[in-house]
Design a protein around this motif. Structure first.
Motif, PDB file in Angstrom:
ATOM      1  N   LEU A  21      -7.853  -4.088  -6.947  1.00  0.00           N
ATOM      2  CA  LEU A  21      -6.923  -3.270  -7.716  1.00  0.00           C
ATOM      3  C   LEU A  21      -6.305  -4.103  -8.821  1.00  0.00           C
ATOM      4  CD1 LEU A  21      -4.933  -1.583  -4.801  1.00  0.00           C
ATOM      5  CD2 LEU A  21      -6.805  -0.594  -6.122  1.00  0.00           C
ATOM      6  N   PRO A  22      -6.063  -3.497  -9.972  1.00  0.00           N
ATOM      7  CA  PRO A  22      -5.308  -4.212 -11.001  1.00  0.00           C
ATOM      8  C   PRO A  22      -3.909  -4.526 -10.453  1.00  0.00           C
ATOM      9  CG  PRO A  22      -6.335  -2.228 -11.891  1.00  0.00           C
ATOM     10  CD  PRO A  22      -6.501  -2.178 -10.409  1.00  0.00           C
ATOM     11  N   ALA A  23      -3.345  -5.641 -10.878  1.00  0.00           N
ATOM     12  CA  ALA A  23      -2.035  -6.078 -10.385  1.00  0.00           C
ATOM     13  C   ALA A  23      -0.959  -4.998 -10.538  1.00  0.00           C
ATOM     14  CB  ALA A  23      -1.613  -7.371 -11.076  1.00  0.00           C
ATOM     15  N   PRO A  24      -0.886  -4.295 -11.675  1.00  0.00           N
ATOM     16  CA  PRO A  24       0.151  -3.254 -11.796  1.00  0.00           C
ATOM     17  C   PRO A  24      -0.027  -2.129 -10.767  1.00  0.00           C
ATOM     18  CG  PRO A  24      -0.712  -3.800 -13.964  1.00  0.00           C
ATOM     19  CD  PRO A  24      -1.589  -4.497 -12.948  1.00  0.00           C
ATOM     20  N   VAL A  25      -1.255  -1.784 -10.451  1.00  0.00           N
ATOM     21  CA  VAL A  25      -1.505  -0.746  -9.449  1.00  0.00           C
ATOM     22  C   VAL A  25      -1.046  -1.233  -8.075  1.00  0.00           C
ATOM     23  CG1 VAL A  25      -3.283   0.622  -8.272  1.00  0.00           C
ATOM     24  CG2 VAL A  25      -3.397   0.298 -10.748  1.00  0.00           C
ATOM     25  N   HIS A  26      -1.316  -2.495  -7.773  1.00  0.00           N
ATOM     26  CA  HIS A  26      -0.870  -3.054  -6.488  1.00  0.00           C
ATOM     27  C   HIS A  26       0.656  -3.058  -6.401  1.00  0.00           C
ATOM     28  CE1 HIS A  26       0.193  -6.242  -3.578  1.00  0.00           C
ATOM     29  NE2 HIS A  26      -0.722  -5.598  -2.873  1.00  0.00           N
ATOM     30  N   ARG A  27       1.318  -3.430  -7.484  1.00  0.00           N
ATOM     31  CA  ARG A  27       2.788  -3.414  -7.479  1.00  0.00           C
ATOM     32  C   ARG A  27       3.317  -1.998  -7.241  1.00  0.00           C
ATOM     33  NH1 ARG A  27       1.987  -7.384 -11.509  1.00  0.00           N
ATOM     34  NH2 ARG A  27       2.100  -5.851 -13.183  1.00  0.00           N
ATOM     35  N   ASP A  28       2.688  -1.028  -7.889  1.00  0.00           N
ATOM     36  CA  ASP A  28       3.093   0.364  -7.688  1.00  0.00           C
ATOM     37  C   ASP A  28       2.830   0.821  -6.256  1.00  0.00           C
ATOM     38  OD1 ASP A  28       3.967   0.598 -10.290  1.00  0.00           O
ATOM     39  OD2 ASP A  28       2.178   1.647 -10.995  1.00  0.00           O
ATOM     40  N   LEU A  29       1.738   0.368  -5.683  1.00  0.00           N
ATOM     41  CA  LEU A  29       1.398   0.717  -4.304  1.00  0.00           C
ATOM     42  C   LEU A  29       2.461   0.165  -3.343  1.00  0.00           C
ATOM     43  CD1 LEU A  29      -0.847   2.097  -2.628  1.00  0.00           C
ATOM     44  CD2 LEU A  29      -1.919  -0.141  -2.430  1.00  0.00           C
ATOM     45  N   VAL A  30       2.882  -1.069  -3.565  1.00  0.00           N
ATOM     46  CA  VAL A  30       3.923  -1.684  -2.735  1.00  0.00           C
ATOM     47  C   VAL A  30       5.240  -0.923  -2.900  1.00  0.00           C
ATOM     48  CG1 VAL A  30       5.307  -3.773  -2.406  1.00  0.00           C
ATOM     49  CG2 VAL A  30       2.825  -3.949  -2.688  1.00  0.00           C
ATOM     50  N   ALA A  31       5.585  -0.573  -4.135  1.00  0.00           N
ATOM     51  CA  ALA A  31       6.823   0.181  -4.392  1.00  0.00           C
ATOM     52  C   ALA A  31       6.749   1.558  -3.730  1.00  0.00           C
ATOM     53  CB  ALA A  31       7.051   0.315  -5.894  1.00  0.00           C
ATOM     54  N   TYR A  32       5.592   2.210  -3.817  1.00  0.00           N
ATOM     55  CA  TYR A  32       5.408   3.529  -3.200  1.00  0.00           C
ATOM     56  C   TYR A  32       5.590   3.420  -1.690  1.00  0.00           C
ATOM     57  CZ  TYR A  32       3.573   8.295  -2.849  1.00  0.00           C
ATOM     58  OH  TYR A  32       3.438   9.638  -2.627  1.00  0.00           O
ATOM     59  N   ALA A  33       5.019   2.382  -1.091  1.00  0.00           N
ATOM     60  CA  ALA A  33       5.138   2.178   0.359  1.00  0.00           C
ATOM     61  C   ALA A  33       6.601   2.039   0.762  1.00  0.00           C
ATOM     62  CB  ALA A  33       4.339   0.956   0.790  1.00  0.00           C
ATOM     63  N   LYS A  34       7.370   1.301  -0.018  1.00  0.00           N
ATOM     64  CA  LYS A  34       8.795   1.117   0.291  1.00  0.00           C
ATOM     65  C   LYS A  34       9.548   2.446   0.215  1.00  0.00           C
ATOM     66  CE  LYS A  34       9.015  -3.694  -1.109  1.00  0.00           C
ATOM     67  NZ  LYS A  34       9.458  -4.647  -2.130  1.00  0.00           N
ATOM     68  N   LEU A  35       9.250   3.235  -0.818  1.00  0.00           N
ATOM     69  CA  LEU A  35       9.910   4.536  -0.952  1.00  0.00           C
ATOM     70  C   LEU A  35       9.490   5.488   0.168  1.00  0.00           C
ATOM     71  CD1 LEU A  35       9.589   4.983  -4.806  1.00  0.00           C
ATOM     72  CD2 LEU A  35      11.694   4.585  -3.509  1.00  0.00           C
ATOM     73  N   LEU A  36       8.216   5.472   0.517  1.00  0.00           N
ATOM     74  CA  LEU A  36       7.718   6.334   1.586  1.00  0.00           C
ATOM     75  C   LEU A  36       8.331   5.939   2.927  1.00  0.00           C
ATOM     76  CD1 LEU A  36       5.813   8.714   2.149  1.00  0.00           C
ATOM     77  CD2 LEU A  36       4.000   7.048   2.571  1.00  0.00           C
ATOM     78  N   GLU A  37       8.497   4.644   3.144  1.00  0.00           N
ATOM     79  CA  GLU A  37       9.167   4.146   4.353  1.00  0.00           C
ATOM     80  C   GLU A  37      10.562   4.732   4.471  1.00  0.00           C
ATOM     81  OE1 GLU A  37       9.652  -0.119   4.707  1.00  0.00           O
ATOM     82  OE2 GLU A  37       7.661  -0.309   5.566  1.00  0.00           O
ATOM     83  N   ARG A  38      11.294   4.678   3.358  1.00  0.00           N
ATOM     84  CA  ARG A  38      12.661   5.215   3.352  1.00  0.00           C
ATOM     85  C   ARG A  38      12.672   6.717   3.607  1.00  0.00           C
ATOM     86  NH1 ARG A  38      15.191   3.451  -1.974  1.00  0.00           N
ATOM     87  NH2 ARG A  38      13.949   1.591  -2.001  1.00  0.00           N
ATOM     88  N   GLN A  39      11.705   7.418   3.007  1.00  0.00           N
ATOM     89  CA  GLN A  39      11.682   8.875   3.107  1.00  0.00           C
ATOM     90  C   GLN A  39      11.248   9.371   4.482  1.00  0.00           C
ATOM     91  OE1 GLN A  39       9.020  11.534   0.617  1.00  0.00           O
ATOM     92  NE2 GLN A  39      10.928  11.574  -0.549  1.00  0.00           N
ATOM     93  N   THR A  40      10.268   8.695   5.099  1.00  0.00           N
ATOM     94  CA  THR A  40       9.735   9.172   6.381  1.00  0.00           C
ATOM     95  C   THR A  40      10.330   8.446   7.576  1.00  0.00           C
ATOM     96  OG1 THR A  40       7.872   7.614   6.391  1.00  0.00           O
ATOM     97  CG2 THR A  40       7.517   9.759   5.322  1.00  0.00           C
ATOM     98  N   GLY A  41      10.902   7.282   7.355  1.00  0.00           N
ATOM     99  CA  GLY A  41      11.409   6.484   8.461  1.00  0.00           C
ATOM    100  C   GLY A  41      10.298   5.781   9.221  1.00  0.00           C
ATOM    101  N   GLN A  42       9.066   5.908   8.742  1.00  0.00           N
ATOM    102  CA  GLN A  42       7.894   5.278   9.366  1.00  0.00           C
ATOM    103  C   GLN A  42       7.626   3.950   8.661  1.00  0.00           C
ATOM    104  OE1 GLN A  42       4.274   7.454   8.676  1.00  0.00           O
ATOM    105  NE2 GLN A  42       3.134   6.346  10.225  1.00  0.00           N
ATOM    106  N   PRO A  43       7.673   2.831   9.406  1.00  0.00           N
ATOM    107  CA  PRO A  43       7.410   1.539   8.751  1.00  0.00           C
ATOM    108  C   PRO A  43       5.965   1.444   8.257  1.00  0.00           C
ATOM    109  CG  PRO A  43       7.634   1.244  11.110  1.00  0.00           C
ATOM    110  CD  PRO A  43       7.922   2.686  10.829  1.00  0.00           C
ATOM    111  N   ILE A  44       5.783   0.868   7.082  1.00  0.00           N
ATOM    112  CA  ILE A  44       4.448   0.676   6.512  1.00  0.00           C
ATOM    113  C   ILE A  44       4.278  -0.817   6.300  1.00  0.00           C
ATOM    114  CG2 ILE A  44       2.906   1.181   4.577  1.00  0.00           C
ATOM    115  CD1 ILE A  44       4.504   3.814   4.256  1.00  0.00           C
ATOM    116  N   ALA A  45       3.631  -1.460   7.266  1.00  0.00           N
ATOM    117  CA  ALA A  45       3.448  -2.906   7.212  1.00  0.00           C
ATOM    118  C   ALA A  45       2.427  -3.304   6.152  1.00  0.00           C
ATOM    119  CB  ALA A  45       3.018  -3.429   8.579  1.00  0.00           C
ATOM    120  N   ASN A  46       1.438  -2.446   5.921  1.00  0.00           N
ATOM    121  CA  ASN A  46       0.365  -2.768   4.986  1.00  0.00           C
ATOM    122  C   ASN A  46       0.224  -1.631   3.968  1.00  0.00           C
ATOM    123  OD1 ASN A  46      -1.941  -3.491   3.647  1.00  0.00           O
ATOM    124  ND2 ASN A  46      -3.257  -3.518   5.450  1.00  0.00           N
ATOM    125  N   PRO A  47       0.722  -1.818   2.731  1.00  0.00           N
ATOM    126  CA  PRO A  47       0.636  -0.769   1.726  1.00  0.00           C
ATOM    127  C   PRO A  47      -0.801  -0.308   1.444  1.00  0.00           C
ATOM    128  CG  PRO A  47       2.148  -2.469   1.007  1.00  0.00           C
ATOM    129  CD  PRO A  47       1.467  -2.983   2.250  1.00  0.00           C
TER     130      PRO A  47
END
Length: 81
Positions: A21-47
């Motif tokens: 993945l291009p670096a910006p896409v990976h950064r967005d994926l990590v950010a998305y995982a953090k937001l999804l964690e907050r929204q669902t309460g489900q921990p995402i260890a691996n974006p």
């Protein structure tokens, strides 16, 4: 709060793929995982686990793909393959 397109992840047996993945896409994926964690309460260890559901959602909402797929499956064998 804005609702994300993905919800809680299902626990299916995965097929392993290696992708770059291009670096910006990976950064967005990590950010998305953090937001999804907050929204669902489900921990995402691996974006990277989000990639499958994201691709699945993309394919499910691609009208052009659905139309061509229907046309391809309704044609006789040997046609349109």
């Amino acid at each position: 709060m804005t609702k994300l397109k993905l919800g809680a992840l299902s626990d299916d047996k995965p097929v392993k793929l290696t992708v770059e993945l291009p670096a910006p896409v990976h950064r967005d994926l990590v950010a998305y995982a953090k937001l999804l964690e907050r929204q669902t309460g489900q921990p995402i260890a691996n974006p990277a686990k989000l990639i499958g559901p994201m691709v699945e959602r993309f394919i499910a909402t691609d009208r052009g793909f659905a139309k061509l797929r229907r046309a391809n499956t309704s044609s006789p064998p040997g046609k349109g393959e």
